[in-house]
Write a protein that holds these residues in place. Structure first.
Motif, PDB file in Angstrom:
ATOM      1  N   ILE A   1      69.026  89.744  33.239  1.00 58.62           N
ATOM      2  CA  ILE A   1      67.610  90.060  33.379  1.00 58.62           C
ATOM      3  C   ILE A   1      67.170  90.705  32.068  1.00 58.62           C
ATOM      4  O   ILE A   1      67.988  91.250  31.329  1.00 58.62           O
ATOM      5  N   ASP A   2      65.894  90.631  31.760  1.00 56.03           N
ATOM      6  CA  ASP A   2      65.392  91.244  30.527  1.00 56.03           C
ATOM      7  C   ASP A   2      64.118  92.018  30.840  1.00 56.03           C
ATOM      8  O   ASP A   2      63.048  91.439  31.020  1.00 56.03           O
ATOM      9  N   LEU A   3      64.251  93.339  30.915  1.00 58.43           N
ATOM     10  CA  LEU A   3      63.110  94.206  31.208  1.00 58.43           C
ATOM     11  C   LEU A   3      62.333  94.614  29.964  1.00 58.43           C
ATOM     12  O   LEU A   3      61.309  95.278  30.068  1.00 58.43           O
ATOM     13  N   SER A   4      62.801  94.200  28.794  1.00 58.59           N
ATOM     14  CA  SER A   4      62.179  94.638  27.545  1.00 58.59           C
ATOM     15  C   SER A   4      61.052  93.724  27.073  1.00 58.59           C
ATOM     16  O   SER A   4      60.368  94.037  26.098  1.00 58.59           O
ATOM     17  N   VAL A   5      60.826  92.587  27.761  1.00 56.35           N
ATOM     18  CA  VAL A   5      59.922  91.567  27.230  1.00 56.35           C
ATOM     19  C   VAL A   5      58.492  92.067  27.068  1.00 56.35           C
ATOM     20  O   VAL A   5      57.830  91.784  26.074  1.00 56.35           O
ATOM     21  N   GLY A   6      57.983  92.828  28.056  1.00 57.96           N
ATOM     22  CA  GLY A   6      56.624  93.336  27.961  1.00 57.96           C
ATOM     23  C   GLY A   6      56.469  94.314  26.812  1.00 57.96           C
ATOM     24  O   GLY A   6      55.448  94.304  26.099  1.00 57.96           O
ATOM     25  N   ALA A   7      57.482  95.148  26.597  1.00 56.45           N
ATOM     26  CA  ALA A   7      57.448  96.114  25.502  1.00 56.45           C
ATOM     27  C   ALA A   7      57.527  95.416  24.145  1.00 56.45           C
ATOM     28  O   ALA A   7      56.894  95.849  23.173  1.00 56.45           O
ATOM     29  N   VAL A   8      58.295  94.327  24.073  1.00 58.74           N
ATOM     30  CA  VAL A   8      58.369  93.549  22.825  1.00 58.74           C
ATOM     31  C   VAL A   8      57.018  92.919  22.530  1.00 58.74           C
ATOM     32  O   VAL A   8      56.570  92.885  21.368  1.00 58.74           O
ATOM     33  N   VAL A   9      56.333  92.423  23.555  1.00 63.95           N
ATOM     34  CA  VAL A   9      54.980  91.880  23.382  1.00 63.95           C
ATOM     35  C   VAL A   9      54.063  92.944  22.779  1.00 63.95           C
ATOM     36  O   VAL A   9      53.323  92.688  21.821  1.00 63.95           O
ATOM     37  N   SER A  10      54.111  94.148  23.334  1.00 65.72           N
ATOM     38  CA  SER A  10      53.282  95.247  22.847  1.00 65.72           C
ATOM     39  C   SER A  10      53.622  95.615  21.406  1.00 65.72           C
ATOM     40  O   SER A  10      52.731  95.801  20.567  1.00 65.72           O
ATOM     41  N   LEU A  11      54.931  95.706  21.110  1.00 65.01           N
ATOM     42  CA  LEU A  11      55.370  96.065  19.758  1.00 65.01           C
ATOM     43  C   LEU A  11      54.939  95.023  18.741  1.00 65.01           C
ATOM     44  O   LEU A  11      54.490  95.358  17.636  1.00 65.01           O
ATOM     45  N   CYS A  12      55.036  93.748  19.101  1.00 61.29           N
ATOM     46  CA  CYS A  12      54.638  92.676  18.187  1.00 61.29           C
ATOM     47  C   CYS A  12      53.128  92.679  17.953  1.00 61.29           C
ATOM     48  O   CYS A  12      52.672  92.478  16.818  1.00 61.29           O
ATOM     49  N   CYS A  13      52.354  92.907  19.002  1.00 63.19           N
ATOM     50  CA  CYS A  13      50.894  92.997  18.843  1.00 63.19           C
ATOM     51  C   CYS A  13      50.523  94.143  17.906  1.00 63.19           C
ATOM     52  O   CYS A  13      49.684  93.980  17.009  1.00 63.19           O
ATOM     53  N   MET A  14      51.145  95.305  18.118  1.00 67.47           N
ATOM     54  CA  MET A  14      50.846  96.465  17.279  1.00 67.47           C
ATOM     55  C   MET A  14      51.309  96.239  15.842  1.00 67.47           C
ATOM     56  O   MET A  14      50.607  96.621  14.890  1.00 67.47           O
ATOM     57  N   THR A  15      52.465  95.622  15.669  1.00 65.57           N
ATOM     58  CA  THR A  15      52.970  95.331  14.316  1.00 65.57           C
ATOM     59  C   THR A  15      52.024  94.401  13.574  1.00 65.57           C
ATOM     60  O   THR A  15      51.698  94.632  12.398  1.00 65.57           O
ATOM     61  N   LEU A  16      51.561  93.359  14.252  1.00 67.24           N
ATOM     62  CA  LEU A  16      50.611  92.425  13.641  1.00 67.24           C
ATOM     63  C   LEU A  16      49.323  93.137  13.249  1.00 67.24           C
ATOM     64  O   LEU A  16      48.804  92.946  12.131  1.00 67.24           O
ATOM     65  N   ALA A  17      48.806  93.970  14.152  1.00 73.77           N
ATOM     66  CA  ALA A  17      47.557  94.686  13.878  1.00 73.77           C
ATOM     67  C   ALA A  17      47.724  95.647  12.701  1.00 73.77           C
ATOM     68  O   ALA A  17      46.853  95.719  11.810  1.00 73.77           O
ATOM     69  N   TYR A  18      48.843  96.370  12.678  1.00 76.15           N
ATOM     70  CA  TYR A  18      49.097  97.338  11.615  1.00 76.15           C
ATOM     71  C   TYR A  18      49.272  96.650  10.261  1.00 76.15           C
ATOM     72  O   TYR A  18      48.687  97.076   9.254  1.00 76.15           O
TER      73      TYR A  18
END
Length: 341
Positions: free
Chosen positions: A71-88
Motif C-alpha cells: 500500500i502507499d499512503l504517501s501519494v497524496g503528500a507527494v502530490v502536494s509536495l510536487c505542486c508546491m515545488t512547481l509553484a516555488y
C-alpha cells in the motif's frame, strides 16, 4: 446456468464486471434524473476532473497487486509536495517549466525509492513506511511555504488550458496524459514479464521466490512506479489548481485505495485490472457529478457512498475467494476420486 454463474463468480474479472455494471447504473440514474446529464461532455468531464486521481490510482494499484500488504499512503503528500515545488521554482527561479516538471518527477521517484528500499531490504510494513514518508512530504511542503503559492507562469498556464477538441466537446491535456498512463499500465501488466511477475509475487511470494523471480527487485520497482505516478498526478493537479498548497491532495491516498479496490483489485494482492481502477475513479466522479446536478446535497455524501461501496466490495472479495476455494477443493476431490478408480 448454475455452472455458468459459478464460473463467472470465480473469474478474476468478476469484480470488474460488477464495477462496470455499477457505473452504468449510476450514470443511468443521473441521466434519468437530470436534464443534460447524459451528454458526451459530462462523460469526458469525469476524466478531466479526475485525471490526477486516475494517475495516482494506477500507481497505487501496482503496490496493492504486489501483495505483502502493499500500500502507499504517501501519494497524496507527494502530490502536494510536487505542486508546491512547481509553484516555488516558477516563482523564485528562472527555470523553464519543463525543467521544473522534471524536478517534480524526480522527487516522486526519490520518494518511491525510499519507500521501496525500507520495505524491501528492512522488511518493514508498507503501511508504516509510507505513513512516515507521507508525514515527511507534508512537512517539507509546509517548510517551503505554509501559504498558498500561485503559479502565474504564462507558458505553464498554456499547458493547463491546453485541450483536444473532439467534435463539440474537448479533453484536457491532463486527461489525455491520464488515459495514456492507463493504456501503458494495462499493457505492462498484461503483456510484459514484469507485469506477470507483479501478479505472481502478489499471488504467492514464496512460490515466486522458488520459481526464481527477483521478488525484492519487483517490489522495489512497483514503489518507484507509484512515486512516479504520484508526481505525474501532482503535475496534472497543479494544472487544475495553478497553485501550491500544503492541503493539496489531502485524503487522495484514501480515494486512490478505495477506487482501486472498488475497481476489482484485491487487497491481498495478485488480482486486479487497471481499467477496473479507472471505473472505480469514475464511479466516485459520477457520484460527485450527481450531487453537483442535484444542488442541495453536500459533497461529503460522496465519501459516505464510497465508504459503503468499499465495505461492500471487500465483503464481495471475501465471498468470491471463499467460492474459489470451494471450487478448487471440489476439483481436487474429483481428481482424487479418478485416481482411486
Amino acid at each position: 446456468m448454475r455452472s455458468f454463474f459459478s464460473n463467472l463468480v470465480a473469474s478474476p474479472r468478476f469484480s470488474f464486471y460488477v464495477t462496470g455494471l455499477l457505473f452504468i447504473i449510476l450514470f443511468g440514474i443521473g441521466s434519468i434524473s437530470f436534464e443534460g446529464f447524459f451528454s458526451p461532455q459530462v462523460f469526458l468531464n469525469l476524466f478531466i476532473d479526475n485525471a490526477p486521481l486516475i494517475i495516482v490510482t494506477v500507481g497505487v494499484t501496482f503496490t496493492i497487486l504486489s501483495g505483502g500488504g502493499g500500500i502507499d499512503l504517501s501519494v497524496g503528500a507527494v502530490v502536494s509536495l510536487c505542486c508546491m515545488t512547481l509553484a516555488y521554482l516558477m516563482r523564485d527561479t528562472s527555470l523553464s517549466p519543463y525543467v521544473c516538471m522534471l524536478i517534480a518527477l524526480f522527487i516522486g521517484v526519490v520518494v518511491g525509492t525510499i519507500n521501496g528500499f525500507f520495505i524491501t531490504f528492512f522488511k518493514l510494513q508498507p503501511f508504516i513506511v509510507t505513513l512516515g514518508t507521507m508525514f515527511l512530504c507534508r512537512g517539507l511542503t509546509a517548510m517551503i511555504s505554509r501559504d498558498s503559492v500561485p503559479i502565474d507562469n504564462v507558458e505553464y498556464g498554456d499547458l493547463a488550458f491546453m485541450s483536444l477538441e473532439i467534435g463539440d466537446c474537448f479533453l484536457s491535456l491532463g486527461a489525455i496524459i491520464a488515459l495514456i498512463v492507463v493504456v501503458i499500465a494495462t499493457i505492462v501488466l498484461r503483456y510484459t514479464s514484469f507485469g506477470r511477475s507483479v501478479y505472481a509475487v502478489g499471488g504467492n511470494e514464496q512460490s515466486s521466490r522458488l520459481m526464481g523471480l527477483r521478488v525484492d527487485a519487483i517490489r522495489m520497482k512497483v514503489y518507484i512506479i507509484s512515486g512516479f505516478c504520484s508526481a505525474l498526478g501532482g503535475i496534472t493537479y497543479s494544472w487544475i489548481m495553478l497553485s501550491g498548497y500544503t492541503l493539496h491532495g489531502l485524503g487522495m491516498e484514501m480515494d486512490a485505495i478505495a477506487s482501486s479496490v472498488i475497481g476489482g483489485t484485491q487487497l491481498m494482492g495478485g488480482v486486479g485490472f487497471i481499467p477496473g481502477t479507472v471505473l472505480g475513479v469514475m464511479i466516485q466522479g459520477t457520484i460527485l457529478t450527481i450531487i453537483s446536478f442535484q444542488g442541495t446535497l453536500s459533497a461529503w455524501w460522496t465519501k459516505i457512498v464510497v465508504g459503503i461501496l468499499l465495505c461492500l466490495f471487500i465483503v464481495m472479495q471475501a465471498i468470491v475467494n471463499e467460492h474459489k476455494n470451494k471450487l478448487m477443493n471440489l476439483s481436487a476431490e474429483k481428481g482424487n476420486d479418478k485416481q482411486k478408480k
